[in-house]
Design an enzyme around this catalytic site. Sequence first.
Site, PDB file in Angstrom:
ATOM      1  N   GLN A  59       0.836  -1.197   0.000  1.00  0.00           N
ATOM      2  CA  GLN A  59       0.000   0.000   0.000  1.00  0.00           C
ATOM      3  C   GLN A  59       0.877   1.255   0.000  1.00  0.00           C
ATOM      4  OE1 GLN A  59      -3.320  -0.155   2.602  1.00  0.00           O
ATOM      5  NE2 GLN A  59      -4.024   1.855   1.995  1.00  0.00           N
ATOM      6  N   PHE A  60       1.159   1.745  -1.211  1.00  0.00           N
ATOM      7  CA  PHE A  60       2.037   2.903  -1.347  1.00  0.00           C
ATOM      8  C   PHE A  60       1.459   4.148  -0.692  1.00  0.00           C
ATOM      9  CE2 PHE A  60      -0.747   3.473  -4.957  1.00  0.00           C
ATOM     10  CZ  PHE A  60      -0.858   4.855  -5.099  1.00  0.00           C
ATOM     11  N   THR A  61       0.140   4.207  -0.516  1.00  0.00           N
ATOM     12  CA  THR A  61      -0.485   5.401   0.057  1.00  0.00           C
ATOM     13  C   THR A  61      -0.104   5.621   1.520  1.00  0.00           C
ATOM     14  OG1 THR A  61      -2.514   4.195   0.596  1.00  0.00           O
ATOM     15  CG2 THR A  61      -2.431   5.317  -1.547  1.00  0.00           C
TER      16      THR A  61
END
Length: 150
Positions: free
Chosen positions: A78-80
């Site tokens: 989850q890059f966010t």
Amino acid sequence: MRTVLQRVSNASVTVDDKVVSSIGKGLLVLLGIEDADTQEDIDWLTNKILNLRIFNDENDVMNRSVQDVDGDIIVVSQFTLHALTKKGNRPSYIKAAKPDFAVPMYEKFVQVLEQKLGKKVGTGIFGADMKVGLLNDGPVTITMDTKNKE
């Protein structure tokens, strides 16, 4: 590396209407990777995740690890988690690693976690539009960052 850990009664990851991973009791690990991450971050974080005493014992005290309760784990990239929100209203993801670095680090993280746990770890599909379902148990949700080990 930055994570959000959720103690779950069950969790699943669905891609294109197909369940690609599912677990019962255990941990859902949302994992954000940045360019500065190293093998040392993987080792520290996997040890923390596996030994964190956030499952109840017979006295309803959080005194057991995911290993102690023979729990399962799903890891979802989850890059966010590396969103920068200081300026304006549109998050910047400049700190999040690009796929050419993030994918091998994600795969190595999962591999190390499996070796230490002694069983298969569920995953999502890196970069896919995933639907993550979970029943948070407690709720127990914990964040950790290898660059800020508090």
